[in-house]
Scaffold this active site. Structure first.
Site, PDB file in Angstrom:
ATOM      1  CG  ASP A  18      98.771 -22.795  57.363  1.00 49.75           C
ATOM      2  OD1 ASP A  18      99.116 -23.823  56.468  1.00 49.75           O
ATOM      3  OD2 ASP A  18      99.495 -22.063  58.063  1.00 49.75           O
ATOM      4  CD  GLU A  19      94.919 -18.858  53.470  1.00 53.47           C
ATOM      5  OE1 GLU A  19      95.361 -19.642  53.084  1.00 53.47           O
ATOM      6  OE2 GLU A  19      95.584 -17.757  53.485  1.00 53.47           O
ATOM      7  CB  ALA A  44     102.382 -26.039  50.293  1.00 54.23           C
ATOM      8  CG  HIS A  46      96.801 -27.965  50.296  1.00 51.34           C
ATOM      9  ND1 HIS A  46      96.480 -27.769  48.865  1.00 51.34           N
ATOM     10  CD2 HIS A  46      97.265 -26.797  50.546  1.00 51.34           C
ATOM     11  CE1 HIS A  46      97.050 -26.504  48.386  1.00 51.34           C
ATOM     12  NE2 HIS A  46      97.358 -25.865  49.662  1.00 51.34           N
ATOM     13  CB  THR A 311     106.938 -27.549  60.485  1.00 52.06           C
ATOM     14  OG1 THR A 311     106.057 -26.268  60.776  1.00 52.06           O
ATOM     15  CG2 THR A 311     107.808 -26.918  59.045  1.00 52.06           C
ATOM     16  N   GLY A 312     104.493 -29.172  61.890  1.00 52.29           N
ATOM     17  CA  GLY A 312     104.051 -29.373  63.146  1.00 52.29           C
ATOM     18  C   GLY A 312     104.048 -28.089  64.133  1.00 52.29           C
ATOM     19  CB  VAL A 424      80.520 -24.952  60.200  1.00 51.15           C
ATOM     20  CG1 VAL A 424      79.776 -23.508  59.995  1.00 51.15           C
ATOM     21  CG2 VAL A 424      79.634 -26.108  59.240  1.00 51.15           C
TER      22      VAL A 424
HETATM   23  P1  IMP Z   1     109.572 -21.130  52.960  1.00 52.87           P
HETATM   24  O1  IMP Z   1     108.460 -21.159  51.992  1.00 52.87           O
HETATM   25  O2  IMP Z   1     109.860 -22.568  53.585  1.00 52.87           O
HETATM   26  O3  IMP Z   1     110.924 -20.328  52.662  1.00 52.87           O
HETATM   27  O4  IMP Z   1     109.274 -20.266  54.376  1.00 52.87           O
HETATM   28  C1  IMP Z   1     109.114 -18.775  54.395  1.00 52.87           C
HETATM   29  C2  IMP Z   1     107.981 -18.398  54.897  1.00 52.87           C
HETATM   30  O5  IMP Z   1     106.552 -18.999  54.714  1.00 52.87           O
HETATM   31  C3  IMP Z   1     107.809 -19.030  56.612  1.00 52.87           C
HETATM   32  O6  IMP Z   1     107.194 -17.932  57.349  1.00 52.87           O
HETATM   33  C4  IMP Z   1     106.953 -20.100  56.371  1.00 52.87           C
HETATM   34  O7  IMP Z   1     106.325 -20.405  57.597  1.00 52.87           O
HETATM   35  C5  IMP Z   1     105.575 -19.608  55.262  1.00 52.87           C
HETATM   36  N1  IMP Z   1     105.051 -20.601  54.638  1.00 52.87           N
HETATM   37  C6  IMP Z   1     105.703 -21.317  53.630  1.00 52.87           C
HETATM   38  N2  IMP Z   1     104.534 -21.873  53.001  1.00 52.87           N
HETATM   39  C7  IMP Z   1     103.605 -22.126  53.769  1.00 52.87           C
HETATM   40  C8  IMP Z   1     102.114 -22.489  53.786  1.00 52.87           C
HETATM   41  O8  IMP Z   1     101.909 -23.266  53.099  1.00 52.87           O
HETATM   42  N3  IMP Z   1     101.538 -22.143  54.892  1.00 52.87           N
HETATM   43  C9  IMP Z   1     101.945 -21.082  55.892  1.00 52.87           C
HETATM   44  N4  IMP Z   1     102.943 -20.756  56.017  1.00 52.87           N
HETATM   45  C10 IMP Z   1     103.819 -20.872  55.014  1.00 52.87           C
END
Ligand code: IMP
Length: 440
Positions: A18-19, A44, A46, A311-312, A424
């Site tokens: 989430d950067e 993911a 984006h 996921t919100g 910004v």
């Molecule tokens: P999974 O990828 O659903 O198995 O989740 C494993 C871990 O990676 C969990 O802590 C998720 O919240 C985190 N995670 C997976 N994909 C992302 C992403 O795109 N952004 C932030 N966290 C992520």
């Protein structure tokens, strides 16, 4: 402009995801002939704002929002066809041209039982759950490595092969799912292999025109001197080998995953841009040494809209961990940094930067990519003066207040890599481009 120079570019996250990679990839896509996803799946998220419209992308390469780049989903991605079709339809409804999407025939398929397994495994871990996105990512990658019952995108267009694989998978998984469900006090119906196969065939029919051998496609493009943009999903500290294991995702989500996940040689990866936020966030469980639980965290969360795109879930928030980011820059061989969300830090008297950890073994400036050991590390901070000005209208370094500039300079000098752009605000245009780095 950020993308000049090398023919191929990689964009990867240097923290826990989430950067703001989506916004950067979207900006760079116009200078490239293809944007390529090489890892992860619908976990993911984006988020890109173009012309005031917010697009949430999960499986689609961000470049699909550009005018001309091909969007390629590489072999290293795990694809939930239902989620992908919903995303294609959602984007089409907003007027986005999705016809330039190409999907690897070797990418693995996330099927309904992977999501059931993901949910049940998390429930079984109870207080020690990983906090996954429950998108079936881990179980799908496990099947890929396990081999026997794994389904690849190319199989969706071969009814006989698919039926046999799904039947085998259901035979293997029925007992497992029943037992896991029982242990968490639930009942699970047997998987219906015919229904799953029919559904998967329908998805395959819809996606068939887009499925191809993307390895030949990408290597031909590279040979012809075309420019390719590799778009990392998730991020380095979630990399299955190099992140905060076991609180990681199930793929190589750093630049190290590009070659295997796109089928291109190491020489094809040119410039690597590391994207990092001006502070830290994390979704899901796992250690985060600089995490805050106070009003500063609430302010940053609200100003930065730190709620998961997928996921919100509210994101965990903390001060910038320079030890972690310098490690990520090393692992990825980062050439330059895109710093995002600097505007969110306006309004604080002081800003803190973590420059070392105190551990039971003493002070260290090394990151600790192992959850149990990192949990025991506490941050050593350097404190810098804050700034109160609104940065959202700044378009050049000179327009930034001195304290904001000093903050960026410290990031650069600690990591030893130039910051080439500063975000910004959420819009494509709200970016400060820097041709030579701030001070490096
Ligand atoms: P999974 O990828 O659903 O198995 O989740 C494993 C871990 O990676 C969990 O802590 C998720 O919240 C985190 N995670 C997976 N994909 C992302 C992403 O795109 N952004 C932030 N966290 C992520």
């Amino acid at each position: 402009m950020v993308g000049g120079g090398a023919r191929s570019t990689a964009v990867v996250g240097l923290q826990w995801g989430d950067e703001g990679k989506g916004k950067l990839v979207d900006r760079l896509a116009g200078e490239h002939d293809a944007t390529v996803r090489f890892n992860g799946g619908a976990n993911a998220g984006h988020s890109v704002v173009v012309g005031g419209v917010r697009y949430a992308l999960h499986l689609m390469p961000s470049g699909v929002l550009s005018e001309r780049a091909l969007g390629v989903i590489g072999n290293g991605v795990v694809i939930d066809p239902q989620a992908l079709i919903a995303e294609i339809d959602g984007l089409s409804a907003k007027g986005v041209d999705t016809s330039r999407l190409v999907i690897s025939d070797r990418a693995h398929v996330v099927l309904p039982y992977h999501k059931i397994e993901d949910e049940l495994r998390e429930a079984l871990l109870s207080g020690k759950a990983l906090g996954t996105t429950k998108r079936g990512i881990g179980p799908a990658y496990a099947d890929k490595v396990q081999r026997g019952a794994a389904v690849r995108m190319g199989d969706l267009t071969r009814p006989e092969v698919l039926r046999e694989k799904v039947e085998q998978a259901c035979r293997l998984k029925n007992g497992l799912i029943r037992e896991m469900a029982q242990r968490v006090g639930q009942e699970a119906a047997d998987l219906d292999a015919d229904a799953i196969t029919d559904q998967a065939l329908a998805w395959g029919q819809r996606l068939a025109p887009m499925i191809d051998d993307t390895v030949y496609l990408l290597n031909a493009m590279i040979r012809e001197g075309k420019r390719v943009l590799f778009e990392g999903a998730n991020a380095t500290l979630l990399d299955v080998d190099h992140g905060t294991y076991p609180f990681v995702t199930s793929s190589n989500s750093s630049a190290l995953g590009i070659c295997a996940g796109a089928g291109v040689p190491p020489s094809a990866v040119g410039r690597v841009i590391g994207v990092m936020k001006a502070y830290s966030t994390r979704v899901g469980a796992g250690p985060m040494p600089t995490e805050l639980h106070d009003s500063t965290a609430d302010l940053i969360r609200d100003k930065g809209n730190e709620y998961g795109t997928t996921t919100g879930r509210p994101r965990r928030v903390g001060w910038l961990d320079l030890v972690a980011v310098r490690y990520s820059a090393m692992v990825n061989g980062v050439d330059d940094i895109a710093l995002t969300l600097l505007d969110v830090l306006s309004g604080f008297d002081e800003l803190r930067l973590c420059v070392a950890y105190e551990t039971p073994e003493g002070r260290t400036e090394r990151f600790i990519p192992d959850a149990p050991r990192l949990t025991q590390a506490s941050p050593v901070y350097e404190t810098l003066a804050g700034f109160s000005q609104d940065l959202t209208g700044c378009r050049s370094l000179d327009e930034l207040p001195g304290q904001a500039r000093a903050y960026v300079e410290r990031i650069e000098s600690f990591i030893g890599v130039p910051v080439r752009s500063i975000g910004v605000g959420p819009d494509r245009e709200q970016t400060i481009e820097i041709s030579r780095g701030v001070c490096v």
